[in-house]
Write a protein that holds these residues in place. Structure first.
Motif, PDB file in Angstrom:
ATOM      1  N   GLN A 119      13.146  -9.319   4.632  1.00 48.88           N
ATOM      2  CA  GLN A 119      11.995  -9.590   3.757  1.00 48.88           C
ATOM      3  C   GLN A 119      10.688  -9.633   4.554  1.00 48.88           C
ATOM      4  O   GLN A 119       9.638  -9.209   4.058  1.00 48.88           O
ATOM      5  N   ILE A 120      10.763 -10.133   5.784  1.00 47.35           N
ATOM      6  CA  ILE A 120       9.565 -10.131   6.641  1.00 47.35           C
ATOM      7  C   ILE A 120       9.167  -8.674   6.923  1.00 47.35           C
ATOM      8  O   ILE A 120       8.004  -8.299   6.839  1.00 47.35           O
ATOM      9  N   TRP A 121      10.160  -7.860   7.204  1.00 48.50           N
ATOM     10  CA  TRP A 121       9.936  -6.432   7.499  1.00 48.50           C
ATOM     11  C   TRP A 121       9.329  -5.712   6.287  1.00 48.50           C
ATOM     12  O   TRP A 121       8.302  -5.058   6.375  1.00 48.50           O
ATOM     13  N   GLY A 123       4.515   1.219  -4.578  1.00 52.00           N
ATOM     14  CA  GLY A 123       4.789  -0.219  -4.671  1.00 52.00           C
ATOM     15  C   GLY A 123       3.779  -1.038  -3.890  1.00 52.00           C
ATOM     16  O   GLY A 123       2.712  -0.532  -3.519  1.00 52.00           O
ATOM     17  N   ARG A 124       4.071  -2.294  -3.672  1.00 52.45           N
ATOM     18  CA  ARG A 124       3.181  -3.148  -2.893  1.00 52.45           C
ATOM     19  C   ARG A 124       4.010  -4.158  -2.101  1.00 52.45           C
ATOM     20  O   ARG A 124       5.187  -4.369  -2.415  1.00 52.45           O
ATOM     21  N   GLN A 125       3.354  -4.731  -1.097  1.00 50.56           N
ATOM     22  CA  GLN A 125       4.014  -5.787  -0.325  1.00 50.56           C
ATOM     23  C   GLN A 125       3.666  -7.146  -0.927  1.00 50.56           C
ATOM     24  O   GLN A 125       2.531  -7.351  -1.372  1.00 50.56           O
ATOM     25  N   TYR A 126       4.627  -8.046  -0.924  1.00 48.11           N
ATOM     26  CA  TYR A 126       4.385  -9.429  -1.360  1.00 48.11           C
ATOM     27  C   TYR A 126       4.276 -10.265  -0.082  1.00 48.11           C
ATOM     28  O   TYR A 126       5.253 -10.870   0.373  1.00 48.11           O
ATOM     29  N   THR A 127       3.073 -10.222   0.494  1.00 44.64           N
ATOM     30  CA  THR A 127       2.883 -10.752   1.847  1.00 44.64           C
ATOM     31  C   THR A 127       3.223 -12.241   1.943  1.00 44.64           C
ATOM     32  O   THR A 127       3.887 -12.661   2.894  1.00 44.64           O
TER      33      THR A 127
END
Ligand SMILES: N[C@@H](CCC(=O)N[C@@H](CS)C(=O)NCC(=O)O)C(=O)O
Length: 224
Positions: free
Chosen positions: A111-113, A129-133
């Motif tokens: 998930q960090i990656w 898509g997008r990242q959920y930082t």
């Protein structure tokens, strides 16, 4: 039989290569480039509809994916040295620790990656898509707590599931190698886990031919 594989540092195919080296067994490797999206090609999706590596293809065409399932199959063919246990109790404890390494190490590292790393930002964006930082960052605490759990356990034994090196060590080792590469390493204060990590990394099975790495030689050397 052949293994669809990707080079260092992809952590899941790496588990199988470490396992094979521990067994002293060689099987043909079919390089399947993640970068070139070979794992999403229609002919590959017939082998694994999830479009992921590794995949073991048997001579009768059966395809086994999931790195641990592949290793279980190989264990039946090559039982020595046993890496999934020698009796019911050992097998159950190894299975328990494999699952904990998956859920408490590999999952947060993944998930960090996926949600924080600049490399995956491009891949995710290219797929719309997008990242959920924030979610990705929150997994650092999950990883740290997984490391602390193992650190406490390793105060009283040398390997993750007992006194011998097993598949549980391979899953944890490959996950933590990848975590280190992406800046999600073992906390310094986890002295027992760090000592275990040095022990497993010193095994001949942990050394890779770095000329095959996806990374630049210096980066590859840093995690080898
Ligand atoms: N649980 C699977 C995970 C497989 C996996 O995520 N493989 C990665 C390479 S390390 C992959 O193929 N990623 C590409 C994708 O998910 O699209 C296993 O243990 O084999």
């Amino acid at each position: 039989m052949k293994l669809y594989d990707e080079n260092d540092p992809a952590p899941n195919p790496r588990r199988v290569r470490i396992f094979l080296k521990e067994k002293g067994v060689e099987i043909p490797l079919v390089h399947t480039s993640l970068g070139k999206l070979k794992h999403k090609a229609p002919e590959f999706l017939e082998k694994n509809p999830l479009g992921q590596l590794p995949v073991l293809e048997l001579d009768d065409g059966t395809c086994i994916s999931e790195s641990v399932s592949i290793c279980r199959y190989l264990e039946s063919l090559y039982p020595e040295p046993p890496l999934f246990g020698s009796d019911a109790k050992e097998s159950a404890l190894i299975d328990m620790w494999i699952r904990r390494a998956e859920f408490r190490l590999m999952q947060p590292i993944g998930q960090i990656w996926v949600n924080t790393h600049p490399f995956t930002a491009q891949v995710v964006a290219a797929r719309g898509g997008r990242q959920y930082t924030e979610y990705g960052e929150s997994n650092r605490a999950v990883l740290a707590s997984g490391c602390k759990l193992l650190d406490r356990e390793l105060a009283s034994r040398d390997y993750i599931a007992g006194d011998h090196y097993t598949m549980a060590d391979i899953v944890a080792q490959a996950s933590l190698d990848f975590g280190r590469l992406i800046g999600a390493g073992i906390p310094e204060q986890c002295a027992n886990l760090n000592a275990w990590y040095a022990r497993v990394r010193a095994r001949p099975s942990a050394t890779e031919d770095l000329s095959r790495s996806l990374l630049k030689p210096k980066e590859a050397k840093a995690i080898s």
